[in-house]
Design an enzyme around this catalytic site. Sequence first.
Site: not given
Ligand code: 13P
Length: 250
Positions: A9, A11, A94, A96, A166, A172, A212
Amino acid sequence: MRKKFIAGNWKMYTTAATAKALAEGVAKGVADNAVTVAVCPPFPWLALVADVLRGSAVAVGGQNCHYANEGAYTGDVSPQMLLDAGCKYVLVGHSERRHGINEPDLFLNRKVKAATSAGLNVIFCVGELLAEREAKQTEDVLDYQLSAGLAGLSKDAVAKLTIAYEPVWAIGTGKVAKPEEAQEAHAFIRKCFAAQFGEAAANALLIQYGGSVKPDNARELLKLPDVDGALVGGAALKAESFLGIVHAAV
Ligand code: 13P
């Protein structure tokens, strides 16, 4: 045997030039279909990345979609548009978007239905906040997100689903779930899915872990019995680290 599925992803990162280079790098490192691999670039680069990946073993996904196929929805993108741009997958729910901009469960449910009936495969994301984990509400949260988000799905739609677990506190942050935490959550998700859609669908379901994931922790996570892949954020932005995770899945 469930085939491992690693998705990146991207982002809201990359430029047109870095997206193209990243896609080329990923394609070069994925020689066969031993593991299912997809990347989810930002909308403006979808067609560009799909062009680079055409004929390769790497598929393309969108990071979000609307539930309508067209209409007066400024700033949104429909499932059909994603298909036309070369996508096979789309992320729905997601954190976010759930927590970042408060997309409600009912809205996510409509998106899952629209995307699957248009022909997209949906990676449906679920996961608890840190406060919910600390209050021992993880299972309640997962159960609710699955039952609300996937309510009323047809058998055809269920067959197009992947779940990404997740935990929000691991996204992150560099703070990855412990193997026993990940396994416990994944097994619980599979149990909920079985109650909703039957044992056969639950046994076939791919459940990715996200939060992560890096090349150096991927192997330990990917060998867990209910972890069928990874949804990778930060480490998907460099071909080398993303490919390290793909190779850990083989
Ligand atoms: P990270 O791998 O940066 O923690 O992000 C995970 C994520 O949100 C994948 O959709």
